[in-house]
Design a protein around this motif. Structure first.
Motif, PDB file in Angstrom:
ATOM      1  N   GLY A  17      42.381  12.023  24.078  1.00  0.00           N
ATOM      2  CA  GLY A  17      41.133  11.550  23.671  1.00  0.00           C
ATOM      3  C   GLY A  17      40.404  12.206  22.744  1.00  0.00           C
ATOM      4  O   GLY A  17      39.827  11.715  21.816  1.00  0.00           O
ATOM      5  N   LEU A  18      40.491  13.508  22.746  1.00  0.00           N
ATOM      6  CA  LEU A  18      39.884  14.555  21.879  1.00  0.00           C
ATOM      7  C   LEU A  18      40.670  14.468  20.660  1.00  0.00           C
ATOM      8  O   LEU A  18      40.002  14.355  19.651  1.00  0.00           O
ATOM      9  N   ASP A  19      41.853  14.243  20.763  1.00  0.00           N
ATOM     10  CA  ASP A  19      42.816  14.094  19.463  1.00  0.00           C
ATOM     11  C   ASP A  19      42.524  12.565  19.015  1.00  0.00           C
ATOM     12  O   ASP A  19      42.272  12.694  17.504  1.00  0.00           O
ATOM     13  N   ASP A  20      42.238  11.691  19.621  1.00  0.00           N
ATOM     14  CA  ASP A  20      41.937  10.463  18.975  1.00  0.00           C
ATOM     15  C   ASP A  20      40.789  10.424  18.212  1.00  0.00           C
ATOM     16  O   ASP A  20      40.427   9.983  16.904  1.00  0.00           O
ATOM     17  N   ALA A  21      39.691  11.297  18.687  1.00  0.00           N
ATOM     18  CA  ALA A  21      38.352  11.181  18.225  1.00  0.00           C
ATOM     19  C   ALA A  21      38.448  11.903  17.026  1.00  0.00           C
ATOM     20  O   ALA A  21      37.948  11.488  15.547  1.00  0.00           O
ATOM     21  N   ARG A  22      39.204  13.292  16.853  1.00  0.00           N
ATOM     22  CA  ARG A  22      39.365  13.748  15.458  1.00  0.00           C
ATOM     23  C   ARG A  22      40.071  13.236  14.297  1.00  0.00           C
ATOM     24  O   ARG A  22      39.813  13.134  13.197  1.00  0.00           O
ATOM     25  N   TRP A  23      41.185  12.204  14.959  1.00  0.00           N
ATOM     26  CA  TRP A  23      42.012  11.285  14.089  1.00  0.00           C
ATOM     27  C   TRP A  23      41.167  10.246  13.703  1.00  0.00           C
ATOM     28  O   TRP A  23      41.085   9.987  12.215  1.00  0.00           O
ATOM     29  N   LEU A  24      40.439   9.612  14.260  1.00  0.00           N
ATOM     30  CA  LEU A  24      39.576   8.387  13.738  1.00  0.00           C
ATOM     31  C   LEU A  24      38.459   8.911  12.742  1.00  0.00           C
ATOM     32  O   LEU A  24      38.236   8.317  11.783  1.00  0.00           O
ATOM     33  N   ALA A  25      37.918  10.172  12.908  1.00  0.00           N
ATOM     34  CA  ALA A  25      36.933  10.572  12.212  1.00  0.00           C
ATOM     35  C   ALA A  25      37.566  10.987  10.864  1.00  0.00           C
ATOM     36  O   ALA A  25      36.733  10.981   9.799  1.00  0.00           O
ATOM     37  N   GLY A  26      38.733  11.353  10.820  1.00  0.00           N
ATOM     38  CA  GLY A  26      39.494  11.679   9.496  1.00  0.00           C
ATOM     39  C   GLY A  26      40.074  10.370   8.927  1.00  0.00           C
ATOM     40  O   GLY A  26      41.011  10.732   7.941  1.00  0.00           O
ATOM     41  N   SER A  27      39.954   9.325   9.283  1.00  0.00           N
ATOM     42  CA  SER A  27      40.613   8.189   9.056  1.00  0.00           C
ATOM     43  C   SER A  27      40.203   7.483   7.910  1.00  0.00           C
ATOM     44  O   SER A  27      40.863   6.682   7.087  1.00  0.00           O
ATOM     45  N   GLY A  28      39.012   8.011   7.242  1.00  0.00           N
ATOM     46  CA  GLY A  28      38.378   7.523   5.920  1.00  0.00           C
ATOM     47  C   GLY A  28      37.657   6.388   6.063  1.00  0.00           C
ATOM     48  O   GLY A  28      37.337   5.712   4.874  1.00  0.00           O
ATOM     49  N   THR A  29      37.165   5.968   7.324  1.00  0.00           N
ATOM     50  CA  THR A  29      36.162   4.738   7.401  1.00  0.00           C
ATOM     51  C   THR A  29      34.692   5.247   6.649  1.00  0.00           C
ATOM     52  O   THR A  29      34.605   6.269   6.452  1.00  0.00           O
ATOM     53  N   THR A  30      34.346   3.990   5.941  1.00  0.00           N
ATOM     54  CA  THR A  30      33.045   4.522   5.308  1.00  0.00           C
ATOM     55  C   THR A  30      31.873   3.758   6.319  1.00  0.00           C
ATOM     56  O   THR A  30      30.807   4.162   5.692  1.00  0.00           O
ATOM     57  N   THR A  31      32.193   3.407   7.203  1.00  0.00           N
ATOM     58  CA  THR A  31      31.358   2.778   8.165  1.00  0.00           C
ATOM     59  C   THR A  31      30.722   4.088   9.268  1.00  0.00           C
ATOM     60  O   THR A  31      31.628   4.708   9.605  1.00  0.00           O
TER      61      THR A  31
END
Length: 330
Positions: free
Chosen positions: A216-230
């Protein structure tokens, strides 16, 4: 009198009450705190002032911020069992209880979504098409809209929809009159799109519900670095209490690493998997849920992820044994 189905499901009746209803009635009274924790607090309250009311008031301040146009929030997840649906229902109930204007929550999690089970609305959740047909594609008045939605709590209404069908249109129609619209979005596999960050167009904030596990912590870091502008917040949920990871410490570490995050501790009342009552939550859970709701509304209004000072607000209350959001698998 009892009747049985061939597959053994809960159509069994006992004194005209289904087994499913018996289970719900038995479980929904479970308290978030143990009797021992409540007893200790009553004893200490005799000699010390109780800081909880003031803490709750301070945590709630951001929820009540002025909204000029309806804010739209997508509650997303990357894996099942993290507590996404429970967190969406919990935040919708908290926000609705603290605002005087209407709030809506939409179940877009798929055919097996459990939002209605967690909120126990007064009627079956209408589909997006049913709401738009009844209220008009562009509702002219709030009464037209709320009359087509299912009441689900104080200032809270609910509906269900599916991404790729009428979800975008429903969110636009609802947010014209509702201060906050939350959407319980499907996991990537359920959506079949591989795009967990885009359940509908025009979201003002994304809330990623992640389990407090290594994955879950890996997912959080991955999504934060995914480039979303929202603007993106992470709700870190304590799904394995006592397993070695402290949810508050891990949320703080994520926040320090540039991944805006807030914790939700294990709570026995939420873990029942049925409808919940805010008054039965453990105090720590209520504070953390209110702080998270405050941060989410402030993020949706301001367009920038907000976690402080809300991150530290719940810590003044002692941790209580309780059950995790999402024991129903969502």
């Amino acid at each position: 009198m009892s009747t049985y189905t061939t597959d053994g499901r809960s159509d069994i009746r006992d004194d005209f009450e289904s087994v499913r209803d018996q289970q719900r009635r038995r479980l929904r009274g479970t308290t978030g705190e143990s009797w021992a924790a409540r007893a200790v607090r009553q004893v200490t309250g005799i000699v010390t002032a109780d800081p909880y009311p003031q803490q709750l008031t301070e945590a709630a301040a951001g929820v009540q911020g002025a909204v000029t146009t309806g804010r739209r929030v997508a509650v997303v997840g990357t894996r099942g069992g993290a507590g996404r649906t429970t967190t969406a229902a919990l935040l919708a109930r908290v926000i609705g209880s603290l605002r005087t204007d209407p709030v809506t929550v939409i179940d877009a999690a798929g055919a097996r979504g459990t939002l209605a089970l967690r909120l126990a609305p007064e009627q079956e959740l209408p589909t997006g098409g049913e709401v738009l047909d009844a209220a008009g594609r562009a509702p002219a008045a709030l009464a037209d809209l709320t009359g087509a939605l299912a009441p689900a709590g104080r200032n809270l209404w609910a509906a269900r929809s599916r991404p790729g069908q009428d979800l975008d249109e429903l969110v636009v129609a609802v947010s014209r009159f509702c201060a906050v619209t939350l959407v319980d979005a499907p996991t990537p596999d359920a959506a079949g799109t591989g795009q967990p960050l885009a359940p509908f167009a025009g979201a003002h904030a994304l809330l990623h519900v992640a389990p407090c596990t290594v994955a879950g912590l890996d997912d959080a870091r991955w999504l934060a670095g995914s480039g979303t502008t929202t603007p993106l917040l992470t709700a870190l949920v304590d799904v394995q209490p006592g397993a070695g990871l402290d949810v508050v410490a891990e949320a703080r570490q994520l926040d320090h690493d540039g991944v805006p995050a807030l914790p939700l501790r294990f709570d026995r009342h939420l873990a029942t998997g049925v409808e919940f009552d805010l008054s039965l939550l453990a105090r720590t859970t209520r504070l953390q849920a209110t702080a998270l709701a405050s941060a989410l509304v402030r993020t949706a209004i301001g367009g920038v992820p907000v976690t402080t000072p809300a991150l530290g607000a719940p810590d003044a209350a002692p941790a209580a044994p309780g059950a995790r959001p999402g024991s129903d698998g969502r």
